[in-house]
Design an enzyme around this catalytic site. Structure first.
Site, PDB file in Angstrom:
ATOM      1  N   LYS A 115     -25.774 -25.756  -5.915  1.00  0.00           N
ATOM      2  CA  LYS A 115     -27.122 -26.290  -5.688  1.00  0.00           C
ATOM      3  C   LYS A 115     -27.359 -26.596  -4.211  1.00  0.00           C
ATOM      4  O   LYS A 115     -28.370 -26.215  -3.635  1.00  0.00           O
ATOM      5  CB  LYS A 115     -27.348 -27.575  -6.499  1.00  0.00           C
ATOM      6  CG  LYS A 115     -27.140 -27.435  -7.992  1.00  0.00           C
ATOM      7  CD  LYS A 115     -27.355 -28.755  -8.724  1.00  0.00           C
ATOM      8  CE  LYS A 115     -26.395 -29.872  -8.333  1.00  0.00           C
ATOM      9  NZ  LYS A 115     -24.976 -29.624  -8.705  1.00  0.00           N
ATOM     10  N   ARG A 161     -31.114 -36.281 -13.473  1.00  0.00           N
ATOM     11  CA  ARG A 161     -29.845 -36.009 -14.139  1.00  0.00           C
ATOM     12  C   ARG A 161     -29.792 -36.601 -15.540  1.00  0.00           C
ATOM     13  O   ARG A 161     -28.784 -36.449 -16.216  1.00  0.00           O
ATOM     14  CB  ARG A 161     -28.703 -36.623 -13.318  1.00  0.00           C
ATOM     15  CG  ARG A 161     -27.915 -35.616 -12.469  1.00  0.00           C
ATOM     16  CD  ARG A 161     -26.898 -36.405 -11.668  1.00  0.00           C
ATOM     17  NE  ARG A 161     -25.756 -35.647 -11.262  1.00  0.00           N
ATOM     18  CZ  ARG A 161     -25.597 -35.112 -10.046  1.00  0.00           C
ATOM     19  NH1 ARG A 161     -26.540 -35.221  -9.143  1.00  0.00           N
ATOM     20  NH2 ARG A 161     -24.495 -34.477  -9.744  1.00  0.00           N
ATOM     21  N   ARG A 212     -14.073 -27.539  -1.594  1.00  0.00           N
ATOM     22  CA  ARG A 212     -15.299 -27.797  -0.806  1.00  0.00           C
ATOM     23  C   ARG A 212     -15.034 -28.689   0.405  1.00  0.00           C
ATOM     24  O   ARG A 212     -14.337 -29.682   0.312  1.00  0.00           O
ATOM     25  CB  ARG A 212     -16.315 -28.479  -1.726  1.00  0.00           C
ATOM     26  CG  ARG A 212     -17.481 -29.128  -0.985  1.00  0.00           C
ATOM     27  CD  ARG A 212     -18.665 -29.365  -1.866  1.00  0.00           C
ATOM     28  NE  ARG A 212     -18.445 -30.258  -2.981  1.00  0.00           N
ATOM     29  CZ  ARG A 212     -19.346 -30.451  -3.958  1.00  0.00           C
ATOM     30  NH1 ARG A 212     -20.504 -29.811  -3.940  1.00  0.00           N
ATOM     31  NH2 ARG A 212     -19.077 -31.279  -4.947  1.00  0.00           N
ATOM     32  N   ARG A 238     -15.255 -34.849   0.195  1.00  0.00           N
ATOM     33  CA  ARG A 238     -15.764 -35.968  -0.580  1.00  0.00           C
ATOM     34  C   ARG A 238     -14.663 -36.642  -1.375  1.00  0.00           C
ATOM     35  O   ARG A 238     -13.794 -35.977  -1.928  1.00  0.00           O
ATOM     36  CB  ARG A 238     -16.852 -35.474  -1.535  1.00  0.00           C
ATOM     37  CG  ARG A 238     -18.180 -35.264  -0.841  1.00  0.00           C
ATOM     38  CD  ARG A 238     -19.159 -34.491  -1.673  1.00  0.00           C
ATOM     39  NE  ARG A 238     -19.267 -34.951  -3.060  1.00  0.00           N
ATOM     40  CZ  ARG A 238     -20.117 -34.434  -3.933  1.00  0.00           C
ATOM     41  NH1 ARG A 238     -20.927 -33.450  -3.569  1.00  0.00           N
ATOM     42  NH2 ARG A 238     -20.160 -34.880  -5.159  1.00  0.00           N
ATOM     43  N   ARG A 248     -17.110 -35.787 -14.159  1.00  0.00           N
ATOM     44  CA  ARG A 248     -18.428 -35.321 -13.716  1.00  0.00           C
ATOM     45  C   ARG A 248     -18.951 -34.206 -14.606  1.00  0.00           C
ATOM     46  O   ARG A 248     -20.139 -34.151 -14.905  1.00  0.00           O
ATOM     47  CB  ARG A 248     -18.349 -34.874 -12.249  1.00  0.00           C
ATOM     48  CG  ARG A 248     -18.247 -36.071 -11.305  1.00  0.00           C
ATOM     49  CD  ARG A 248     -17.656 -35.728  -9.957  1.00  0.00           C
ATOM     50  NE  ARG A 248     -18.454 -34.786  -9.216  1.00  0.00           N
ATOM     51  CZ  ARG A 248     -18.007 -34.104  -8.166  1.00  0.00           C
ATOM     52  NH1 ARG A 248     -16.749 -34.260  -7.758  1.00  0.00           N
ATOM     53  NH2 ARG A 248     -18.792 -33.289  -7.535  1.00  0.00           N
TER      54      ARG A 248
HETATM   55  P1  ADP Z   1     -22.521 -32.519  -7.090  1.00  0.00           P
HETATM   56  O1  ADP Z   1     -22.717 -31.867  -5.753  1.00  0.00           O
HETATM   57  O2  ADP Z   1     -21.126 -32.459  -7.540  1.00  0.00           O
HETATM   58  O3  ADP Z   1     -23.488 -32.046  -8.116  1.00  0.00           O
HETATM   59  P2  ADP Z   1     -23.892 -34.861  -6.092  1.00  0.00           P
HETATM   60  O4  ADP Z   1     -23.611 -34.885  -4.642  1.00  0.00           O
HETATM   61  O5  ADP Z   1     -25.223 -34.359  -6.524  1.00  0.00           O
HETATM   62  O6  ADP Z   1     -22.742 -34.065  -6.856  1.00  0.00           O
HETATM   63  O7  ADP Z   1     -23.682 -36.320  -6.698  1.00  0.00           O
HETATM   64  C1  ADP Z   1     -22.503 -37.046  -6.455  1.00  0.00           C
HETATM   65  C2  ADP Z   1     -22.494 -38.290  -7.348  1.00  0.00           C
HETATM   66  O8  ADP Z   1     -23.622 -39.118  -7.019  1.00  0.00           O
HETATM   67  C3  ADP Z   1     -22.621 -38.038  -8.840  1.00  0.00           C
HETATM   68  O9  ADP Z   1     -21.368 -37.766  -9.446  1.00  0.00           O
HETATM   69  C4  ADP Z   1     -23.222 -39.357  -9.327  1.00  0.00           C
HETATM   70  O10 ADP Z   1     -22.240 -40.380  -9.376  1.00  0.00           O
HETATM   71  C5  ADP Z   1     -24.172 -39.710  -8.187  1.00  0.00           C
HETATM   72  N1  ADP Z   1     -25.535 -39.177  -8.394  1.00  0.00           N
HETATM   73  C6  ADP Z   1     -26.190 -38.249  -7.631  1.00  0.00           C
HETATM   74  N2  ADP Z   1     -27.418 -38.003  -8.116  1.00  0.00           N
HETATM   75  C7  ADP Z   1     -27.553 -38.784  -9.215  1.00  0.00           C
HETATM   76  C8  ADP Z   1     -28.583 -38.984 -10.187  1.00  0.00           C
HETATM   77  N3  ADP Z   1     -29.757 -38.315 -10.113  1.00  0.00           N
HETATM   78  N4  ADP Z   1     -28.360 -39.872 -11.182  1.00  0.00           N
HETATM   79  C9  ADP Z   1     -27.214 -40.560 -11.283  1.00  0.00           C
HETATM   80  N5  ADP Z   1     -26.191 -40.434 -10.420  1.00  0.00           N
HETATM   81  C10 ADP Z   1     -26.354 -39.545  -9.398  1.00  0.00           C
HETATM   82  P1  ADP Z   2     -23.280 -28.336  -5.666  1.00  0.00           P
HETATM   83  O1  ADP Z   2     -24.260 -28.824  -4.627  1.00  0.00           O
HETATM   84  O2  ADP Z   2     -23.972 -27.730  -6.854  1.00  0.00           O
HETATM   85  O3  ADP Z   2     -22.295 -29.378  -6.074  1.00  0.00           O
HETATM   86  P2  ADP Z   2     -22.173 -26.682  -3.496  1.00  0.00           P
HETATM   87  O4  ADP Z   2     -23.348 -25.901  -3.005  1.00  0.00           O
HETATM   88  O5  ADP Z   2     -21.704 -27.815  -2.671  1.00  0.00           O
HETATM   89  O6  ADP Z   2     -22.436 -27.138  -5.028  1.00  0.00           O
HETATM   90  O7  ADP Z   2     -20.976 -25.643  -3.741  1.00  0.00           O
HETATM   91  C1  ADP Z   2     -19.681 -26.104  -4.134  1.00  0.00           C
HETATM   92  C2  ADP Z   2     -18.622 -25.324  -3.356  1.00  0.00           C
HETATM   93  O8  ADP Z   2     -18.606 -23.960  -3.772  1.00  0.00           O
HETATM   94  C3  ADP Z   2     -18.835 -25.289  -1.845  1.00  0.00           C
HETATM   95  O9  ADP Z   2     -17.586 -25.349  -1.209  1.00  0.00           O
HETATM   96  C4  ADP Z   2     -19.532 -23.949  -1.603  1.00  0.00           C
HETATM   97  O10 ADP Z   2     -19.210 -23.425  -0.305  1.00  0.00           O
HETATM   98  C5  ADP Z   2     -18.958 -23.076  -2.707  1.00  0.00           C
HETATM   99  N1  ADP Z   2     -19.942 -22.135  -3.267  1.00  0.00           N
HETATM  100  C6  ADP Z   2     -21.277 -22.303  -3.411  1.00  0.00           C
HETATM  101  N2  ADP Z   2     -21.857 -21.212  -3.972  1.00  0.00           N
HETATM  102  C7  ADP Z   2     -20.852 -20.326  -4.204  1.00  0.00           C
HETATM  103  C8  ADP Z   2     -20.796 -18.986  -4.760  1.00  0.00           C
HETATM  104  N3  ADP Z   2     -21.896 -18.372  -5.215  1.00  0.00           N
HETATM  105  N4  ADP Z   2     -19.588 -18.386  -4.823  1.00  0.00           N
HETATM  106  C9  ADP Z   2     -18.463 -19.021  -4.376  1.00  0.00           C
HETATM  107  N5  ADP Z   2     -18.452 -20.255  -3.836  1.00  0.00           N
HETATM  108  C10 ADP Z   2     -19.631 -20.917  -3.755  1.00  0.00           C
END
Ligand code: ADP
Ligand code: ADP
Ligand code: ZN
Length: 217
Positions: free
Chosen positions: A15, A90, A129, A163, A174
């Site tokens: 994302k 979420r 990541r 992170r 998660r």
């Molecule tokens: P990811 O990239 O793995 O999807 P995020 O960076 O979006 O994770 O979120 C990291 C953490 O922040 C989540 O595991 C949760 O604890 C919290 N968080 C983020 N967005 C939300 C939301 N909309 N509602 C509840 N918790 C959230």
């Molecule tokens: P999210 O925001 O949904 O948690 P990220 O965009 O941070 O996910 O992506 C998670 C990890 O996977 C990062 O290290 C990113 O560089 C890698 N990644 C993202 N998209 C792809 C893809 N299409 N193929 C392989 N690795 C990816």
């Protein structure tokens, strides 16, 4: 035309990576609630203090806090022509609160896009990541390494961070939270005729091309 969209998908689904590209291409801001919370944690604000324990456990921060953060952010001037919600909503109550908020402003969502990636791929995505400390560019140990080792492609920065919650144990919690609390949003938006699905288990640039095909010029 305004573009107001939600990027949905599991943790590590891509994302953030895709939201940054859409932000560049269309000039609409990425609103990452995870980034907002991490900023609050680093700044040591009351919300940050409350959120840290919850985030470290891989659980969801309260709807009340999250809705408050987004309501304030969407009011800012740069969101007038659109925004990309990354990591929000979420839960169903968050989605309902968002509907109410947008309705009160007389605006509507244009699309909700689900980036699909199978669970078994997500652990590798997440544990590999890392991010440039200076500009926030995202990288991966295997899938996207800097062109020159140790130097950010975008800004030349040499410091990177990982992170606290990007470890194999927390990923399980998660993913469980995603399936139990967030996946029900898919039928919710499907019912509103907004849901589009993209296969996120392909090369990053292929995923980007699909998103651009959905979003148009
Ligand atoms: P990811 O990239 O793995 O999807 P995020 O960076 O979006 O994770 O979120 C990291 C953490 O922040 C989540 O595991 C949760 O604890 C919290 N968080 C983020 N967005 C939300 C939301 N909309 N509602 C509840 N918790 C959230
Ligand atoms: P999210 O925001 O949904 O948690 P990220 O965009 O941070 O996910 O992506 C998670 C990890 O996977 C990062 O290290 C990113 O560089 C890698 N990644 C993202 N998209 C792809 C893809 N299409 N193929 C392989 N690795 C990816
Ligand atoms: Zn950088």
């Amino acid at each position: 035309m305004a573009k107001r969209l939600i990027l949905m998908g599991p943790p590590g689904g891509g994302k953030g990576t895709q939201a940054k590209r859409i932000q560049e291409r269309y000039g609409i801001p990425q609103l990452s609630t995870g980034d907002m919370l991490r900023a609050a944690v680093s700044a040591g604000t009351p919300i940050g203090k409350q959120a840290k324990t919850v985030m470290d456990a891989g659980k969801l921060v309260s709807d009340e806090i999250m809705v408050g953060l987004i309501a304030e952010r969407i009011d800012q001037a740069d969101c007038a022509t659109g925004f990309i919600l990354d990591g929000f909503p979420r839960t169903i109550p968050q989605a309902e609160a968002l509907d109410k908020l947008l309705k009160s402003k007389g605006i509507k969502l244009d699309s909700v896009i689900e980036v699909q990636v199978p669970d078994e791929k997500l652990v590798t995505r997440i544990t590999g990541r890392f991010t440039c400390k200076a500009c926030g560019e995202g990288y991966h140990d295997t899938f996207k390494t800097p062109k020159k080792a140790g130097v950010c492609d975008v800004c030349g920065g040499a410091e990177f961070s990982r992170r606290a919650d990007d470890n194999a144990e927390t990923v399980k919690a998660r993913l469980a939270a995603y399936h139990a609390q967030t996946a029900p949003l898919l039928p919710y938006y499907e019912g509103q005729g907004l849901l589009k699905v993209v296969d996120g288990d392909r090369d990053m640039s292929v995923v980007t091309a699909d998103l651009e095909a959905i979003l148009g010029r």
